[in-house]
Design a protein around this motif. Structure first.
Motif, mmCIF file in Angstrom:
data_model
loop_
_atom_site.group_PDB
_atom_site.id
_atom_site.type_symbol
_atom_site.label_atom_id
_atom_site.label_comp_id
_atom_site.label_asym_id
_atom_site.label_seq_id
_atom_site.Cartn_x
_atom_site.Cartn_y
_atom_site.Cartn_z
ATOM 1 N N GLU A 103 0.805 -1.224 0.000
ATOM 2 C CA GLU A 103 0.000 0.000 0.000
ATOM 3 C C GLU A 103 0.838 1.275 0.000
ATOM 4 N N SER A 112 2.002 -12.378 -10.584
ATOM 5 C CA SER A 112 0.553 -12.565 -10.682
ATOM 6 C C SER A 112 -0.027 -13.032 -9.354
ATOM 7 N N VAL A 166 -0.186 -10.134 -6.897
ATOM 8 C CA VAL A 166 -1.273 -9.213 -7.231
ATOM 9 C C VAL A 166 -2.611 -9.778 -6.756
ATOM 10 N N ILE A 167 -2.810 -11.087 -6.956
ATOM 11 C CA ILE A 167 -4.055 -11.720 -6.502
ATOM 12 C C ILE A 167 -4.180 -11.640 -4.987
ATOM 13 N N CYS A 168 -3.094 -11.969 -4.280
ATOM 14 C CA CYS A 168 -3.108 -11.903 -2.811
ATOM 15 C C CYS A 168 -3.362 -10.481 -2.327
ATOM 16 N N ASP A 169 -2.758 -9.500 -3.003
ATOM 17 C CA ASP A 169 -2.964 -8.108 -2.617
ATOM 18 C C ASP A 169 -4.411 -7.689 -2.861
ATOM 19 N N SER A 170 -4.999 -8.148 -3.952
ATOM 20 C CA SER A 170 -6.403 -7.832 -4.229
ATOM 21 C C SER A 170 -7.315 -8.410 -3.149
ATOM 22 N N VAL A 171 -7.011 -9.648 -2.735
ATOM 23 C CA VAL A 171 -7.800 -10.267 -1.667
ATOM 24 C C VAL A 171 -7.642 -9.498 -0.367
ATOM 25 N N ARG A 230 -7.186 -6.427 0.084
ATOM 26 C CA ARG A 230 -7.834 -5.122 0.056
ATOM 27 C C ARG A 230 -9.356 -5.214 0.194
ATOM 28 N N VAL A 231 -9.920 -6.389 -0.020
ATOM 29 C CA VAL A 231 -11.377 -6.528 0.047
ATOM 30 C C VAL A 231 -11.841 -7.372 1.228
ATOM 31 N N ASP A 266 -7.194 -1.968 4.629
ATOM 32 C CA ASP A 266 -6.291 -2.798 3.826
ATOM 33 C C ASP A 266 -5.537 -3.741 4.738
#
Length: 239
Positions: A91, A193, A196-201, A203-204, A210
């Motif tokens: 972040e 990749s 990025v997927i882990c970071d997206s998870v 954040r939500v 975050d």
């Protein structure tokens, strides 16, 4: 080493910027460089992977103790900053951070690809590598320093994000085989990749807050090792 350097920077109050680089980031880089040199000196005289691995484990325990000691000496605010940094996250990273890390990444990955044939030989055993004319000491020392500085540069910006470098290469080896010329590009793309997927998870999962992505990757690391143990157990049983 990077974590301890960053902790010292927080305790000393070096949270500003120097030549465009934040004090915590600079502390992480210097800590990583110091430990890299220290491990090399401790493991001097050996060219085996086991020797360098044991030296690294010893330094890891030693600097983990120093890190705990530094947290004990810090005040509440500093301790919170240290703990938060140790969780690892993306972040606080921006394109300026990417630009700072990019030279280390390009040089490190480029040299790894350059030594891909040597890595194939070394992975089959040092004796076989020597018989094929590979300078094992030179190859191992070069890649040790280069990859350590590359990782230290990344960690100094993001904090330690664990288990990505252990889980993803293992799966890529299952998909592409052990030839490093194909294994390395697969690992690079898949690791990015996956992160990025882990970071997206992260954040939500507790939005609007975050969650540090290092927590997500660490949660996946435990089941991964259990799966490895069970997989090896099954293979031993069937053989």
């Amino acid at each position: 080493g990077a974590s301890f350097g960053a902790a010292l920077a927080i305790i000393a109050g070096f949270t500003g910027s120097f030549a465009g680089v934040y004090g915590i980031t600079l502390g992480g880089m210097l800590g990583s460089l110091f430990v890299t040199v220290l491990i090399y000196l401790v493991a001097a005289g050996t060219v085996s992977s086991a020797g360098m691995l044991l030296a690294g484990v010893a330094m890891s325990f030693f600097f983990s103790s120093l890190l705990l000691f530094s947290q004990y000496l810090s005040n509440f605010t500093q301790s919170f900053q240290i703990v938060r940094w140790l969780m690892g996250g993306l972040e606080t990273s921006d394109y300026a951070a990417v630009g700072s890390v990019l030279p280390f990444a390009v040089i490190g990955l480029g040299l790894a690809m350059y030594f891909s044939a040597e890595l194939d030989a070394i992975s089959a055993g040092d004796e076989l590598a020597y018989s094929r004319g590979v300078d094992v000491r030179k190859t191992r020392n070069t890649l040790f320093f280069v990859t350590s500085l590359m990782i230290g540069a990344v960690v100094s910006f993001t904090g330690p994000i664990g288990f990505v470098g252990i889980m993803v290469p293992h799966f890529c080896r299952m998909w592409t085989g052990a030839v490093h010329r194909t294994l390395l590009p697969c690992t690079i793309v898949t690791s990015g990749s996956f992160l990025v997927i882990c970071d997206s998870v992260s954040r939500v999962i507790v939005a609007p807050s975050d969650l540090p992505v290092g927590i997500i990757t660490s949660l996946l690391g435990g089941p991964f090792f259990i799966w490895i143990l069970l997989r090896k157990k099954d293979s031993l049983f069937w053989t």
